[in-house]
Design an enzyme around this catalytic site. Structure first.
Site, mmCIF file in Angstrom:
data_model
loop_
_atom_site.group_PDB
_atom_site.id
_atom_site.type_symbol
_atom_site.label_atom_id
_atom_site.label_comp_id
_atom_site.label_asym_id
_atom_site.label_seq_id
_atom_site.Cartn_x
_atom_site.Cartn_y
_atom_site.Cartn_z
ATOM 1 N N ASP A 107 -13.510 -4.608 4.195
ATOM 2 C CA ASP A 107 -13.413 -5.956 4.129
ATOM 3 C C ASP A 107 -13.575 -6.531 5.582
ATOM 4 O OD1 ASP A 107 -11.969 -8.250 3.374
ATOM 5 O OD2 ASP A 107 -10.250 -7.314 2.668
HETATM 6 C C1 NOJ Z 1 -10.918 -10.895 3.088
HETATM 7 C C2 NOJ Z 1 -10.217 -10.688 1.995
HETATM 8 O O1 NOJ Z 1 -9.284 -9.736 1.791
HETATM 9 C C3 NOJ Z 1 -11.345 -10.255 0.700
HETATM 10 O O2 NOJ Z 1 -10.808 -10.111 -0.473
HETATM 11 C C4 NOJ Z 1 -12.465 -11.129 0.881
HETATM 12 O O3 NOJ Z 1 -13.280 -10.803 -0.012
HETATM 13 C C5 NOJ Z 1 -13.001 -11.255 2.353
HETATM 14 N N1 NOJ Z 1 -12.121 -11.584 3.101
HETATM 15 C C6 NOJ Z 1 -14.497 -12.196 2.151
HETATM 16 O O4 NOJ Z 1 -13.929 -13.352 2.108
#
Ligand code: NOJ
Length: 724
Positions: free
Chosen positions: A265
């Site tokens: 993530d």
């Molecule tokens: C953080 C989030 O937790 C995740 O779900 C998301 O896909 C990513 N950022 C990218 O934007």
């Protein structure tokens, strides 16, 4: 077998080029003029020109022109001509926005859910996007967590089925097809189980709990051949998922046979330093690659440290090669080596975005996702006698109804509740009041202005009153955990005062999570849980209010009486001192002394304008195999045609470990015309009776099972059977 040209490419790449291939950066690294909204902390990583020119993928949603420009410039500089992969969060629609996933879960409509994902993929792929960070398969039980809105709900089976449908919808059969996106299931694993519902918080679960409740939906995505999986921010057994070899190598690859790409993530590889399982970027990079993490999103441990780690012999080069191979294979699966621009087409966007077909699907799904929770016979409304409706509250005229993570959806394209109703009744028969919109809590906003007196006055001549209340869409989603789940004081006051008009009061709640609605229940004659239903919200709710569409949505997550009950969910474990609604004097039972154990509204609950009656539950066991057939008679005992969601639950009565009091194992959406009755049957297979024991074996144990069929997780017909 890997394709030869990919193996040749890997051979020709330097260590630096390989490490860069594993790195994902936002578009502004490639084109300074491009600005995107970032979903995490931004840091300048001091990357060299070469690192950026060889980075493997881009995070963020822009337009076809920008993507093509970035791809073009990149391919000119990249000596191997390896195309960039573009990824972004397309969660419930790109431009035509569908209901939030928590609401879609409650539609129990797998076909329409799949279609919504297909439409989202089509609308997104014309911008040049290749991968969506969806579906979010995290099981959710805690409405304090803002991200419950992104999940299909609290049940592992419903969650798995919805996740499958979304993967099918995005990916289709062939990623090279135009209009398809590679799906990335997230957040592996158990991101929804953070302590106290607080964002990015610790998760600590037993393996049994993980395997039975939290992991099945990610596994379902893997079975649907999902292309990528994203690790979560949290720990699993005290090790952050992003650097967790048990999770990523043992479970995901060995046990489940996942062959796609793993991605961290946002910044989560670097964050294992904060978690204190790595001292620095070097150790973080090592832990990531050893664990089998392929792409590092928005941090720079890999690109800055992997080459040296290989050169000093601290990690094997083959681990880096494996990761590069998987990424190049994904690029190939998408056809990018032949056509790096894939579906990018600015004019395509103008042609298909918000087209009639897409809006129609969004309206249908929105109508199936709203949940009618209370109805003292005031709904559906009749247009007769020049009906005059008064609508009060922050969502009366508001177009802030798309919900979080709404792709490139714009509020201006949404239909407000008042506009939806005006289209049916005409402007002159709709009066609105106290329409000040909510703002995000994080801006310091607490409440709308108290204009209850004015509202009561303005609506006094109306025949029916609607109160359109809720929370700001920005108050759910990522980084929006809350401890107070009631409506703001002035909204509660508004509903209370409107009651004084002695007209039917219908409340519609707009929210990304279950809110504490008990305090307003008495003051309303009907209540619709409207979640955030997307672009077609106003039309869809109007369809429901006037009975053009008969409500069929169900709760995909329990609604608590009070925040103090959280987590409250239907498939809990029986305790040694179960509380069975005995006398209040029954003190020494597992219970609260000031509140019931059960939620205000349970999982699977939702009313209809029809009246469905269940009878004749009949369960036949099959002596030749371990299984049974369960059937039930469902009658539409009303004058209104409608859809019923028939639900099958099973309980394993005695087992070697404690089993849930019931588990959803099947459901069917059935259309019954007025007066019609149908026998609905479910095949119960041995698989459905199995569970994970404490040795992590998925086993069947002979004995008694309770088979339950009914309208929701509490109202069920039951029969016990023995299967040996
Ligand atoms: C953080 C989030 O937790 C995740 O779900 C998301 O896909 C990513 N950022 C990218 O934007």
């Amino acid at each position: 077998m890997a394709k030869q040209f990919i193996l040749d490419l890997i051979k020709a790449m330097t260590l630096e080029e390989k490490a860069a291939q594993l790195t994902q950066l936002s578009p502004n690294y490639f084109d300074e003029k491009t600005s995107v909204t970032l979903t995490g902390p931004y840091r300048n990583f001091d990357l060299t020109k070469e690192m950026i020119e060889n980075a493997g993928s881009v995070l963020g949603c822009v337009d076809a022109q920008t993507y093509c420009k970035i791809q073009d410039a990149y391919l000119k500089k990249n000596r191997h001509h390896i195309p960039l992969l573009f990824m972004a969060d397309i969660i419930h629609g790109m431009k035509t926005i569908f209901p939030i996933p928590l609401a879609i879960g409650g539609s129990f409509d797998l076909k329409l859910c799949e279609e919504s994902a297909q439409i989202a993929a089509k609308e997104a792929s014309v911008t040049g996007l290749h991968v969506t960070f969806s579906p979010m398969a995290d099981l959710v039980r805690d409405p304090r967590w803002g991200r419950v809105m992104e999940s299909p709900g609290e049940d592992p089976y419903l969650n798995s089925e919805m996740t499958r449908a979304m993967v099918r919808g995005y990916q289709g059969k062939d990623l090279k097809e135009s209009g398809r996106l590679a799906a990335c299931v997230k957040h592996f694993a158990a991101y929804g189980a953070g302590d106290g519902g607080r964002e990015y918080n610790t998760v600590d679960l037993s393996r049994g709990m993980l395997k039975e409740y939290y992991l099945p939906a990610y596994r379902a995505a893997v079975e649907e051949d999902v292309a990528l999986i994203m690790t979560s921010f949290n720990t699993i057994e005290r090790v952050p998922s992003t650097g967790n070899p048990w999770l990523l190598r043992e479970v995901l690859r060995k046990e489940w046979g996942f062959r796609g790409v793993t991605i961290s993530d946002f910044n989560s590889l670097d964050e294992i330093i904060n978690h204190s399982i790595a001292a620095d970027s070097k150790e973080a990079a090592k832990k990531g690659i050893v664990s089998g993490l392929d792409i590092e999103m928005m941090s720079a441990c890999y690109v800055t440290c992997l080459p040296e780690l290989v050169r000093t012999g601290e990690i094997k080069e083959e681990w880096v090669d494996e990761a590069v191979l998987r990424i190049l294979e994904l690029k190939d699966r998408l056809g990018l080596f032949e056509n790096p621009y894939k579906d990018a087409d600015q004019s395509g966007a103008e042609r298909i975005w918000l087209c009639e077909k897409h809006r129609k699907a969004a309206r249908k799904l929105a109508g199936e996702s709203a949940v009618l929770l209370k109805n003292n016979s005031v709904l559906p409304l009749s247009k007769a006698n020049n009906l005059k409706i008064g609508i009060a509250g922050p969502f009366a005229e508001s177009k802030q109804v798309l919900g979080g993570w709404a792709g490139q959806g714009e509020n201006k394209d949404a239909i407000s509740l008042a506009d939806g109703i005006r289209a049916v009744l005409g402007n002159e028969n709709v009066v609105t009041a106290m329409t000040q919109e909510l703002q995000e809590r994080l801006t310091g906003f607490l409440d709308v202005k108290d204009e209850t007196k004015e509202a009561v006055k303005a609506l006094k001549d109306c025949d029916v009153i609607l109160a359109a209340v809720g929370e700001h869409p920005g108050d759910s989603g990522e980084a929006a955990s809350k401890t107070y789940l009631r409506l703001s004081k002035n909204q509660e006051k508004l509903i209370h005062e409107l009651k004084e008009l002695s007209k039917p009061v219908i409340v519609i709640v707009f929210a990304g999570r279950p809110m504490e609605i008990e305090p307003i229940l008495e003051d309303c004659d009907a209540l619709i849980y409207g979640w955030f239903l997307g672009t077609e919200m106003g039309n869809a709710l109007t369809d429901l209010l006037f009975g053009k569409v008969n409500p069929s949505g169900r709760l995909s997550i329990s609604i608590p009486h009070t925040v103090g009950q959280i987590p409250v969910y239907y498939n809990y474990f029986q305790t040694g001192r179960p509380y069975q609604g005995m006398s209040p004097q029954e003190r020494f039972a597992s219970r609260y002394i000031d509140c019931e154990n059960s939620p205000l509204y349970p999982f699977g609950y939702g009313l209809s304008y029809s009246n469905f009656i269940y009878s004749n539950l009949n369960v036949c066991t099959d002596s030749k195999k371990r299984g049974a057939t369960a059937s039930v008679l469902v009658k539409n005992d009303s004058d209104t045609d409608g859809t019923v969601v028939v639900q099958l639950y099973i309980r394993d009565i005695t087992a070697s470990v404690v089993r849930p009091v019931k588990e959803l194992k099947g459901f069917q959406r059935i259309w019954l015309t007025a007066g019609e009755q149908k026998e609905i049957s479910f095949e119960i297979t041995e698989e459905m009776l199995k569970y994970y024991n404490n040795k992590e074996e998925f086993i069947f144990e002979a004995g008694e099972f309770e088979i339950m069929i009914g309208d929701n997780s509490e109202q069920l017909l039951k029969e016990k059977i023995t299967i040996l």
